[in-house]
Design a protein around this motif. Sequence first.
Motif, PDB file in Angstrom:
ATOM      1  N   SER A   1       3.998 -40.143 -41.976  1.00 21.76           N
ATOM      2  CA  SER A   1       5.047 -39.189 -41.619  1.00 21.76           C
ATOM      3  C   SER A   1       4.415 -38.121 -40.730  1.00 21.76           C
ATOM      4  O   SER A   1       3.352 -37.584 -41.062  1.00 21.76           O
ATOM      5  CB  SER A   1       5.643 -38.544 -42.876  1.00 21.76           C
ATOM      6  OG  SER A   1       6.321 -39.519 -43.646  1.00 21.76           O
TER       7      SER A   1
ATOM      8  N   ASP B   1      -5.391 -37.243 -47.571  1.00 18.56           N
ATOM      9  CA  ASP B   1      -4.821 -38.093 -46.530  1.00 18.56           C
ATOM     10  C   ASP B   1      -4.067 -37.255 -45.501  1.00 18.56           C
ATOM     11  O   ASP B   1      -3.153 -37.747 -44.837  1.00 18.56           O
ATOM     12  CB  ASP B   1      -3.886 -39.139 -47.150  1.00 18.56           C
ATOM     13  CG  ASP B   1      -2.714 -38.498 -47.892  1.00 18.56           C
ATOM     14  OD1 ASP B   1      -2.890 -37.367 -48.401  1.00 18.56           O
ATOM     15  OD2 ASP B   1      -1.642 -39.119 -47.969  1.00 18.56           O
TER      16      ASP B   1
ATOM     17  N   ASP C   1      -4.471 -45.862 -56.482  1.00 23.00           N
ATOM     18  CA  ASP C   1      -4.188 -46.301 -57.844  1.00 23.00           C
ATOM     19  C   ASP C   1      -4.313 -47.811 -57.998  1.00 23.00           C
ATOM     20  O   ASP C   1      -4.790 -48.303 -59.025  1.00 23.00           O
ATOM     21  CB  ASP C   1      -2.784 -45.862 -58.263  1.00 23.00           C
ATOM     22  CG  ASP C   1      -2.685 -44.344 -58.445  1.00 23.00           C
ATOM     23  OD1 ASP C   1      -3.740 -43.686 -58.525  1.00 23.00           O
ATOM     24  OD2 ASP C   1      -1.551 -43.836 -58.492  1.00 23.00           O
ATOM     25  N   SER C   2      -3.900 -48.552 -56.972  1.00 22.36           N
ATOM     26  CA  SER C   2      -3.880 -50.012 -57.100  1.00 22.36           C
ATOM     27  C   SER C   2      -5.190 -50.666 -56.669  1.00 22.36           C
ATOM     28  O   SER C   2      -5.598 -51.687 -57.244  1.00 22.36           O
ATOM     29  CB  SER C   2      -2.725 -50.598 -56.275  1.00 22.36           C
ATOM     30  OG  SER C   2      -2.884 -50.275 -54.896  1.00 22.36           O
TER      31      SER C   2
ATOM     32  N   LYS D   1       9.358 -37.079 -44.010  1.00 22.86           N
ATOM     33  CA  LYS D   1       9.297 -37.793 -45.286  1.00 22.86           C
ATOM     34  C   LYS D   1      10.683 -37.836 -45.935  1.00 22.86           C
ATOM     35  O   LYS D   1      11.106 -38.848 -46.482  1.00 22.86           O
ATOM     36  CB  LYS D   1       8.291 -37.111 -46.214  1.00 22.86           C
ATOM     37  CG  LYS D   1       6.833 -37.399 -45.882  1.00 22.86           C
ATOM     38  CD  LYS D   1       5.919 -36.870 -46.969  1.00 22.86           C
ATOM     39  CE  LYS D   1       4.465 -37.220 -46.671  1.00 22.86           C
ATOM     40  NZ  LYS D   1       4.204 -38.667 -46.751  1.00 22.86           N
TER      41      LYS D   1
ATOM     42  N   ASP E   1       1.925 -42.126 -45.961  1.00 22.71           N
ATOM     43  CA  ASP E   1       2.983 -42.343 -46.949  1.00 22.71           C
ATOM     44  C   ASP E   1       2.444 -43.171 -48.119  1.00 22.71           C
ATOM     45  O   ASP E   1       1.824 -44.218 -47.915  1.00 22.71           O
ATOM     46  CB  ASP E   1       4.171 -43.080 -46.309  1.00 22.71           C
ATOM     47  CG  ASP E   1       4.829 -42.231 -45.231  1.00 22.71           C
ATOM     48  OD1 ASP E   1       4.858 -40.993 -45.385  1.00 22.71           O
ATOM     49  OD2 ASP E   1       5.303 -42.809 -44.229  1.00 22.71           O
ATOM     50  N   ASP E   2       2.679 -42.669 -49.323  1.00 26.14           N
ATOM     51  CA  ASP E   2       2.327 -43.397 -50.547  1.00 26.14           C
ATOM     52  C   ASP E   2       0.836 -43.741 -50.621  1.00 26.14           C
ATOM     53  O   ASP E   2       0.439 -44.796 -51.130  1.00 26.14           O
ATOM     54  CB  ASP E   2       3.157 -44.686 -50.657  1.00 26.14           C
ATOM     55  CG  ASP E   2       4.652 -44.399 -50.595  1.00 26.14           C
ATOM     56  OD1 ASP E   2       5.094 -43.436 -51.254  1.00 26.14           O
ATOM     57  OD2 ASP E   2       5.365 -45.130 -49.876  1.00 26.14           O
ATOM     58  N   PHE E   3      -0.008 -42.826 -50.107  1.00 32.76           N
ATOM     59  CA  PHE E   3      -1.449 -43.077 -50.138  1.00 32.76           C
ATOM     60  C   PHE E   3      -1.967 -43.143 -51.566  1.00 32.76           C
ATOM     61  O   PHE E   3      -2.915 -43.879 -51.868  1.00 32.76           O
ATOM     62  CB  PHE E   3      -2.180 -41.983 -49.368  1.00 32.76           C
ATOM     63  CG  PHE E   3      -3.674 -42.142 -49.320  1.00 32.76           C
ATOM     64  CD1 PHE E   3      -4.259 -43.165 -48.595  1.00 32.76           C
ATOM     65  CD2 PHE E   3      -4.506 -41.278 -50.032  1.00 32.76           C
ATOM     66  CE1 PHE E   3      -5.635 -43.330 -48.556  1.00 32.76           C
ATOM     67  CE2 PHE E   3      -5.879 -41.430 -49.995  1.00 32.76           C
ATOM     68  CZ  PHE E   3      -6.446 -42.455 -49.260  1.00 32.76           C
ATOM     69  N   LYS E   4      -1.331 -42.413 -52.465  1.00 30.61           N
ATOM     70  CA  LYS E   4      -1.747 -42.429 -53.862  1.00 30.61           C
ATOM     71  C   LYS E   4      -1.659 -43.837 -54.446  1.00 30.61           C
ATOM     72  O   LYS E   4      -2.484 -44.232 -55.281  1.00 30.61           O
ATOM     73  CB  LYS E   4      -0.876 -41.469 -54.678  1.00 30.61           C
ATOM     74  CG  LYS E   4      -1.272 -41.329 -56.150  1.00 30.61           C
ATOM     75  CD  LYS E   4      -0.406 -40.291 -56.845  1.00 30.61           C
ATOM     76  CE  LYS E   4      -0.827 -40.122 -58.307  1.00 30.61           C
ATOM     77  NZ  LYS E   4      -0.681 -41.361 -59.081  1.00 30.61           N
ATOM     78  N   ASP E   5      -0.662 -44.610 -53.984  1.00 36.13           N
ATOM     79  CA  ASP E   5      -0.512 -45.975 -54.485  1.00 36.13           C
ATOM     80  C   ASP E   5      -1.713 -46.840 -54.102  1.00 36.13           C
ATOM     81  O   ASP E   5      -2.106 -47.738 -54.851  1.00 36.13           O
ATOM     82  CB  ASP E   5       0.770 -46.608 -53.934  1.00 36.13           C
ATOM     83  CG  ASP E   5       2.023 -45.924 -54.485  1.00 36.13           C
ATOM     84  OD1 ASP E   5       1.905 -45.206 -55.499  1.00 36.13           O
ATOM     85  OD2 ASP E   5       3.098 -46.097 -53.888  1.00 36.13           O
TER      86      ASP E   5
ATOM     87  N   LYS F   1      10.469 -41.383 -44.464  1.00 36.75           N
ATOM     88  CA  LYS F   1       9.050 -41.664 -44.248  1.00 36.75           C
ATOM     89  C   LYS F   1       8.842 -42.507 -42.993  1.00 36.75           C
ATOM     90  O   LYS F   1       9.768 -43.085 -42.439  1.00 36.75           O
ATOM     91  CB  LYS F   1       8.412 -42.343 -45.473  1.00 36.75           C
ATOM     92  CG  LYS F   1       8.541 -41.567 -46.768  1.00 36.75           C
ATOM     93  CD  LYS F   1       7.866 -42.298 -47.905  1.00 36.75           C
ATOM     94  CE  LYS F   1       8.015 -41.511 -49.208  1.00 36.75           C
ATOM     95  NZ  LYS F   1       7.357 -42.191 -50.353  1.00 36.75           N
TER      96      LYS F   1
END
Length: 362
Positions: free
Chosen positions: A292, A253, A219-220, A322, A212-216, A326
């Motif tokens: 998820s 992911d 990005d961070s 999801k 979940d939210d692997f892109k974050d 999620k």
Amino acid sequence: MDVITSGDRVPALLTFERACALVLDHLASVLPMGLWAVTQREAASQVFLSVRDEAYGVPAGAVVPWDASLCQHMTTGASPQVVADVGADPVMAGADARQAFPIEAYVGAPIRSAEGELFGTLCGFNPHRLDAAVEVHRPLLDLLASLLSQILQAEGLRERAAEREVELHRRATTDDLTGLATRAAFTDRLDHALALHRRDPRPLTVVMLDLDDFKDVNDSLGHEAGDELLRHLADEWAPLVRPGDTLARLGGDEFALLVHGSSGGDVVAARLGEILAGTYSLTGTDLRVGVSVGVAHLAVEDTTPTAAELLRRADAAMYAAKRAGKGRIVTHDEAVAAALARLPRPTGVARHDAAEVAGAAR
């Protein structure tokens, strides 16, 4: 014209070791010497790979200093390839090898690798001087040394081809980042499991896992941190997989698990969820990573689907997880199937955007 029938035996490839034995046997019959040998130069040593010894007691595997050998002078051109009287040769006469062995006659030819580098020698020693007419055997010696060089090169090519094949298979079946199975390997094993189900029905489960939210994370913290997270998860998950089951990284992911048995999939999926329910420290930052999970069971009595269809079911269940918030585990059922049925069918194994599944479920 000779015709090769199916009953004819195809001769095995001649190995370098076998070729050495045949060459030495032939030379020993044509020109008896106290010793015939095929040697290899290894750094500062000369290794006797294959030996026909009648006078010196030198076994195969014997090692002598290269600088003490007569062969070093032959390969550098300091002395000729055929020396009927070693004592009369100004260079070979003082070779250290003559202090250990009574070498009065020498014949030799270099064996070279595919790159033209010196591999070793085909050589013969004799405790007595020979007639100068021994020079007549030099063309045969050169021919046989050339033959051994070619066989050595061919064997090297076969070995490198085999190594490349092993490496290509490894790359096709093992994910470089995580060490898990690849999508291709997973699909192949799923196809095999479904073939068994079709012939002799047995239950199996496919589990789809998506962070979940692997892109974050990427990005961070950057892609290196994301890769570290994926490696960490693979290390945590792999020990939970039973022998015979398959855990794969499908890409990015996305992970998948193939479980043989009736309820193993739910148990393993729940355990994986427990691992990700905690906090993981990544590059000094505490992250709570969710996953998820979609589960698709195939019971004994079910009609055998294609691999693409079973993956599609697990994928739809995962997107339902999801959509439900999620970090959940959803098993494919009639509701998920109904939502999936309202989506356009892909031509291959494809994933749908969560909004598509959510819209179809309304």
